[in-house]
Design a protein around this motif. Structure first.
Motif, PDB file in Angstrom:
ATOM      1  N   UNK A   1       1.118  52.254  21.106  1.00  0.00           N
ATOM      2  CA  UNK A   1       1.659  53.165  20.109  1.00  0.00           C
ATOM      3  C   UNK A   1       2.079  52.348  18.901  1.00  0.00           C
ATOM      4  N   UNK A   2       1.647  52.801  17.722  1.00  0.00           N
ATOM      5  CA  UNK A   2       1.982  52.109  16.481  1.00  0.00           C
ATOM      6  C   UNK A   2       2.932  52.961  15.654  1.00  0.00           C
ATOM      7  N   UNK A   3       3.708  52.281  14.860  1.00  0.00           N
ATOM      8  CA  UNK A   3       4.684  53.013  14.064  1.00  0.00           C
ATOM      9  C   UNK A   3       4.885  52.422  12.687  1.00  0.00           C
ATOM     10  N   UNK A   4       5.449  53.243  11.819  1.00  0.00           N
ATOM     11  CA  UNK A   4       5.898  52.807  10.500  1.00  0.00           C
ATOM     12  C   UNK A   4       7.420  52.780  10.492  1.00  0.00           C
TER      13      UNK A   4
ATOM     14  N   UNK B   1      -0.364  56.052  -0.402  1.00  0.00           N
ATOM     15  CA  UNK B   1      -0.954  55.878   0.920  1.00  0.00           C
ATOM     16  C   UNK B   1      -0.826  54.422   1.321  1.00  0.00           C
ATOM     17  N   UNK B   2      -0.085  54.185   2.366  1.00  0.00           N
ATOM     18  CA  UNK B   2       0.100  52.837   2.884  1.00  0.00           C
ATOM     19  C   UNK B   2      -0.930  52.550   3.965  1.00  0.00           C
ATOM     20  N   UNK B   3      -1.324  51.291   4.059  1.00  0.00           N
ATOM     21  CA  UNK B   3      -2.247  50.846   5.095  1.00  0.00           C
ATOM     22  C   UNK B   3      -1.638  49.663   5.837  1.00  0.00           C
ATOM     23  N   UNK B   4      -2.021  49.521   7.092  1.00  0.00           N
ATOM     24  CA  UNK B   4      -1.587  48.399   7.923  1.00  0.00           C
ATOM     25  C   UNK B   4      -2.800  47.901   8.687  1.00  0.00           C
ATOM     26  N   UNK B   5      -3.233  46.710   8.349  1.00  0.00           N
ATOM     27  CA  UNK B   5      -4.370  46.106   9.028  1.00  0.00           C
ATOM     28  C   UNK B   5      -3.854  45.237  10.168  1.00  0.00           C
ATOM     29  N   UNK B   6      -4.356  45.481  11.355  1.00  0.00           N
ATOM     30  CA  UNK B   6      -3.885  44.773  12.548  1.00  0.00           C
ATOM     31  C   UNK B   6      -4.969  43.873  13.103  1.00  0.00           C
TER      32      UNK B   6
ATOM     33  N   UNK C   1       7.990  51.061  20.765  1.00  0.00           N
ATOM     34  CA  UNK C   1       9.045  50.391  20.020  1.00  0.00           C
ATOM     35  C   UNK C   1       8.576  49.034  19.477  1.00  0.00           C
ATOM     36  N   UNK C   2       9.224  48.542  18.446  1.00  0.00           N
ATOM     37  CA  UNK C   2       8.735  47.349  17.759  1.00  0.00           C
ATOM     38  C   UNK C   2       8.979  46.065  18.551  1.00  0.00           C
ATOM     39  N   UNK C   3       8.127  45.094  18.277  1.00  0.00           N
ATOM     40  CA  UNK C   3       8.305  43.741  18.785  1.00  0.00           C
ATOM     41  C   UNK C   3       8.748  42.844  17.644  1.00  0.00           C
ATOM     42  N   UNK C   4       9.753  42.060  17.873  1.00  0.00           N
ATOM     43  CA  UNK C   4      10.322  41.248  16.791  1.00  0.00           C
ATOM     44  C   UNK C   4       9.315  40.272  16.217  1.00  0.00           C
ATOM     45  N   UNK C   5       8.409  39.803  17.052  1.00  0.00           N
ATOM     46  CA  UNK C   5       7.451  38.799  16.582  1.00  0.00           C
ATOM     47  C   UNK C   5       6.308  39.408  15.780  1.00  0.00           C
ATOM     48  N   UNK C   6       6.224  40.702  15.711  1.00  0.00           N
ATOM     49  CA  UNK C   6       5.125  41.364  15.010  1.00  0.00           C
ATOM     50  C   UNK C   6       5.461  41.791  13.584  1.00  0.00           C
TER      51      UNK C   6
ATOM     52  N   UNK D   1      -1.062  38.079  17.135  1.00  0.00           N
ATOM     53  CA  UNK D   1      -1.048  39.371  16.463  1.00  0.00           C
ATOM     54  C   UNK D   1      -0.551  39.208  15.034  1.00  0.00           C
ATOM     55  N   UNK D   2      -1.261  39.826  14.110  1.00  0.00           N
ATOM     56  CA  UNK D   2      -0.843  39.829  12.712  1.00  0.00           C
ATOM     57  C   UNK D   2      -0.982  41.235  12.148  1.00  0.00           C
ATOM     58  N   UNK D   3       0.048  41.674  11.449  1.00  0.00           N
ATOM     59  CA  UNK D   3       0.064  42.993  10.820  1.00  0.00           C
ATOM     60  C   UNK D   3       0.276  42.796   9.329  1.00  0.00           C
TER      61      UNK D   3
END
Length: 115
Positions: free
Chosen positions: A33-36, A19-24, A99-104, A2-4
């Protein structure tokens, strides 16, 4: 793997917008569920907003009424529209699962609100 990758940050005056973008990459985007999140200098990283695969949204109190989170599942992209920006919004902004994953965690994108 996984890369963000976050983008769209910059320097903006108070009251301005970004406007921020996040390419996954990988297959997490359609099922999670995704979050900022953001981290201001000298402070802990904090949650800003999250959105489920079906579009259910939650915001931190600091973001309500000013920020809008959205996602394009077909493009594997997460967005954060930020309006009425304030100097206290200055931070590095990250995307992750919620919730976030540390490796992401990625590199983030710097947002600076200053006159």
């Amino acid at each position: 793997q996984v890369q963000l990758v976050e983008s769209g940050g910059g320097l903006v005056q108070p009251g301005g917008s970004l406007r921020l973008s996040c390419a996954a990459s990988g297959n997490i985007f359609a099922i999670n569920t995704m979050g900022w999140y953001r981290q201001a200098p000298g402070k802990q990283r904090e949650w800003v907003a999250s959105i489920t695969r079906l579009g259910s949204i939650n915001y931190a109190d600091s973001a309500k009424g000013r920020f809008t989170i959205s996602r394009d599942n077909a493009k594997n992209t997460l967005y954060l529209q930020m309006n009425s920006l304030k100097p206290e919004d200055t931070a590095v902004y990250y995307c992750n699962q919620s919730p976030p994953r540390s490796t992401y965690w990625g590199q983030g994108t710097q947002v600076t609100v200053s006159s």
